[in-house]
Design a protein around this motif. Structure first.
Motif, mmCIF file in Angstrom:
data_model
loop_
_atom_site.group_PDB
_atom_site.id
_atom_site.type_symbol
_atom_site.label_atom_id
_atom_site.label_comp_id
_atom_site.label_asym_id
_atom_site.label_seq_id
_atom_site.Cartn_x
_atom_site.Cartn_y
_atom_site.Cartn_z
ATOM 1 N N ALA A 1 -3.250 -7.615 10.922
ATOM 2 C CA ALA A 1 -3.432 -8.473 9.992
ATOM 3 C C ALA A 1 -4.545 -7.674 8.618
ATOM 4 C CB ALA A 1 -4.379 -9.464 10.265
ATOM 5 N N ILE A 2 -5.174 -6.784 9.200
ATOM 6 C CA ILE A 2 -5.963 -5.849 8.381
ATOM 7 C C ILE A 2 -5.272 -4.739 7.551
ATOM 8 C CG2 ILE A 2 -7.872 -4.078 8.327
ATOM 9 C CD1 ILE A 2 -9.109 -6.768 8.563
ATOM 10 N N CYS A 3 -4.147 -4.377 8.190
ATOM 11 C CA CYS A 3 -3.052 -3.466 7.612
ATOM 12 C C CYS A 3 -2.394 -4.443 6.438
ATOM 13 C CB CYS A 3 -1.883 -3.105 8.544
ATOM 14 S SG CYS A 3 -2.499 -1.870 9.443
ATOM 15 N N VAL A 4 -2.198 -5.438 6.384
ATOM 16 C CA VAL A 4 -1.475 -6.360 5.546
ATOM 17 C C VAL A 4 -2.479 -6.600 4.325
ATOM 18 C CG1 VAL A 4 -0.543 -8.535 4.766
ATOM 19 C CG2 VAL A 4 -0.028 -7.620 7.144
ATOM 20 N N VAL A 5 -3.748 -6.904 4.536
ATOM 21 C CA VAL A 5 -4.686 -6.820 3.537
ATOM 22 C C VAL A 5 -5.039 -5.482 2.994
ATOM 23 C CG1 VAL A 5 -7.336 -7.326 3.148
ATOM 24 C CG2 VAL A 5 -6.100 -8.677 4.861
ATOM 25 N N PHE A 6 -4.883 -4.343 3.554
ATOM 26 C CA PHE A 6 -4.925 -3.192 2.823
ATOM 27 C C PHE A 6 -3.508 -3.001 2.052
ATOM 28 C CE2 PHE A 6 -8.135 -1.674 5.324
ATOM 29 C CZ PHE A 6 -8.902 -0.500 4.642
ATOM 30 N N PHE A 7 -2.531 -3.470 2.569
ATOM 31 C CA PHE A 7 -1.247 -3.369 1.697
ATOM 32 C C PHE A 7 -1.175 -4.103 0.160
ATOM 33 C CE2 PHE A 7 2.796 -4.877 0.446
ATOM 34 C CZ PHE A 7 3.603 -3.592 0.170
ATOM 35 N N HIS A 8 -1.959 -5.119 0.424
ATOM 36 C CA HIS A 8 -2.087 -6.407 -0.908
ATOM 37 C C HIS A 8 -3.080 -5.605 -1.766
ATOM 38 C CE1 HIS A 8 0.337 -9.526 1.755
ATOM 39 N NE2 HIS A 8 0.956 -8.788 1.146
ATOM 40 N N SER B 1 2.950 4.681 -2.826
ATOM 41 C CA SER B 1 4.372 5.581 -2.992
ATOM 42 C C SER B 1 4.309 6.400 -1.712
ATOM 43 C CB SER B 1 4.341 6.582 -4.042
ATOM 44 O OG SER B 1 3.120 7.486 -3.973
ATOM 45 N N GLY B 2 3.254 6.298 -0.894
ATOM 46 C CA GLY B 2 3.106 7.204 0.550
ATOM 47 C C GLY B 2 3.161 6.399 1.764
ATOM 48 N N TRP B 3 2.227 6.691 2.589
ATOM 49 C CA TRP B 3 2.198 6.027 4.034
ATOM 50 C C TRP B 3 1.669 4.436 3.625
ATOM 51 C CZ3 TRP B 3 -2.412 3.774 5.045
ATOM 52 C CH2 TRP B 3 -3.448 4.181 4.678
ATOM 53 N N GLY B 4 1.107 4.185 2.567
ATOM 54 C CA GLY B 4 0.286 2.900 2.311
ATOM 55 C C GLY B 4 1.603 1.783 1.971
ATOM 56 N N SER B 5 2.778 2.282 1.915
ATOM 57 C CA SER B 5 3.993 1.414 1.333
ATOM 58 C C SER B 5 4.561 0.978 2.701
ATOM 59 C CB SER B 5 5.041 2.167 0.650
ATOM 60 O OG SER B 5 5.655 3.171 1.506
ATOM 61 N N GLN B 6 3.919 1.660 3.934
ATOM 62 C CA GLN B 6 4.458 1.035 5.218
ATOM 63 C C GLN B 6 3.713 -0.157 6.005
ATOM 64 O OE1 GLN B 6 7.897 2.133 6.119
ATOM 65 N NE2 GLN B 6 7.765 2.920 4.178
ATOM 66 N N LEU B 7 2.400 -0.310 5.277
ATOM 67 C CA LEU B 7 1.331 -1.152 5.948
ATOM 68 C C LEU B 7 2.154 -2.504 6.058
ATOM 69 C CD1 LEU B 7 -1.597 0.294 4.336
ATOM 70 C CD2 LEU B 7 -1.002 0.684 6.786
ATOM 71 N N ASN B 8 3.036 -3.035 5.208
ATOM 72 C CA ASN B 8 3.437 -4.338 5.158
ATOM 73 C C ASN B 8 4.422 -4.332 6.503
ATOM 74 O OD1 ASN B 8 5.490 -2.722 4.321
ATOM 75 N ND2 ASN B 8 6.548 -4.243 2.830
#
Length: 352
Positions: free
Chosen positions: A20-27, A34-41
């Protein structure tokens, strides 16, 4: 079918909060999209797999599921906070920006947004996954009564692989075509039927967990083997890989089974102390947009450091989520179950 005593899997509860926190970070987080953050969803895909696993383990003792009783329990679990988040977002949007759409509100309130082209992210966008999740709930009694209770494990594995691989081919073939319309590209990533494979992988993991006397080392080994396969598989598949529609579902299923087996063998007393975070993970996920909308308008101007502002938002969101879970979600669940039971009883009497 062997029966495993129902228990709380504290490790899986913790991973649900992390997801859930990963999705919050993604949004809303300050991550590199453009890097690893694009995979948090991909955490949403993990939710879908975990949901299938939990459904099977929770209902392992039932030879046949009653559809209306099951749907009532699932609605009581997800809908109160879902509706609260939707109403809160609508009110905040109206007060702050004078924006409100009754048709979009109705589509979201009926959990239909992921089915209608172009509407999945058009309003309260975190709700698309609940629209898809509710489709899984509608499907689960059929899957349990007609497929998983009758088929052997090998047949269930074959069926899951066929549905999973077909979903990947359909999604990747359409989404990467030059003639694919923008509306279709906006619809396919959120279309429930293309996510069903993830729920099925979770169900299969649950069947594997309750039927096989897995040892801890075997559970961890399963996860390692899947990691190796996923390391070399991209070289063989005839399409580019987008993990959004379930490509990593088998890996997530292996991780979930491995953690569940591992926890059977060991005790984690410290995880019980932070179970409150895991229990509030659904509230964190579904309330992230209304809380952020209000926070951004009221408090963001006081934080010149964007990253610090985001962490303050996360803390506020977590506190609100815990409070809503304890004082709104739990009482509302009991009320919905009572109301649903009366409706079902009345319907049955009218039919008779």
């Amino acid at each position: 079918m062997s029966v495993i005593q129902p228990k709380t899997f504290y490790t899986l509860t913790l991973t649900r909060w992390i997801a859930a926190i990963c999705v919050v970070f993604f949004h809303f987080g300050t991550v590199d999209k453009s890097g690893w953050g694009s995979q948090l969803n991909l955490a949403v895909s993990y939710f879908f797999v975990l949901s299938g696993f939990v459904m099977v383990v929770a209902h392992q003792h039932e030879n046949r599921l009653d559809f209306w009783h099951f749907i009532g329990k699932r609605l009581a679990r997800i809908y109160p906070l879902y509706l609260l988040a939707l109403i809160a977002f609508s009110l905040i949007n109206w007060v702050l920006h004078h924006v409100f759409s009754l048709p979009l509100f109705a589509i979201n309130a009926l959990l239909l947004e992921s089915w209608i082209p172009g509407k999945a992210l058009s309003y309260h966008f975190p709700g698309w996954s609940l629209s898809t999740e509710f489709f899984f709930y509608l499907s689960f009694p059929f899957i349990w009564n007609r497929i998983f209770s009758r088929y052997t494990l090998h047949k269930m594995l074959f069926l899951t692989i066929v549905v999973w691989f077909s979903s990947q081919c359909i999604f990747e073939e359409w989404i990467n075509q030059p003639h694919c319309s923008p509306l279709l590209k906006e619809t396919l990533p959120y279309f429930p039927l293309l996510h069903l494979n993830q729920f099925m992988w979770g169900c299969l993991g649950g069947i594997l967990f309750i039927n096989w006397p897995l040892k801890r080392d075997l559970g961890i080994g399963l996860f390692i083997i899947l990691n190796i396969i996923y390391g070399i598989a991209p070289r063989w598949v005839p399409f580019s890989i987008n993990g959004h529609n379930g490509w990593y579902a088998p890996l997530f299923a292996g991780l979930i089974v491995g953690l569940a087996v591992w926890e059977q063998q060991k005790s984690f007393p410290f995880l019980k102390r932070i179970q409150l975070l895991g229990n509030a993970s659904y509230a964190v996920y579904i309330l992230q947009l209304p809380v952020y909308t209000l926070f951004h308008f009221v408090l963001q101007k006081y934080f010149t450091n964007q990253q610090l502002g985001f962490w303050v938002y996360v803390i506020i969101l977590q506190i609100i989520a815990i409070g809503c879970t304890k004082w709104i979600e739990k009482p509302a669940q009991k009320w919905v179950l009572q109301l649903w039971g009366k409706m079902v009883d009345t319907s049955e009497r009218l039919i008779k």
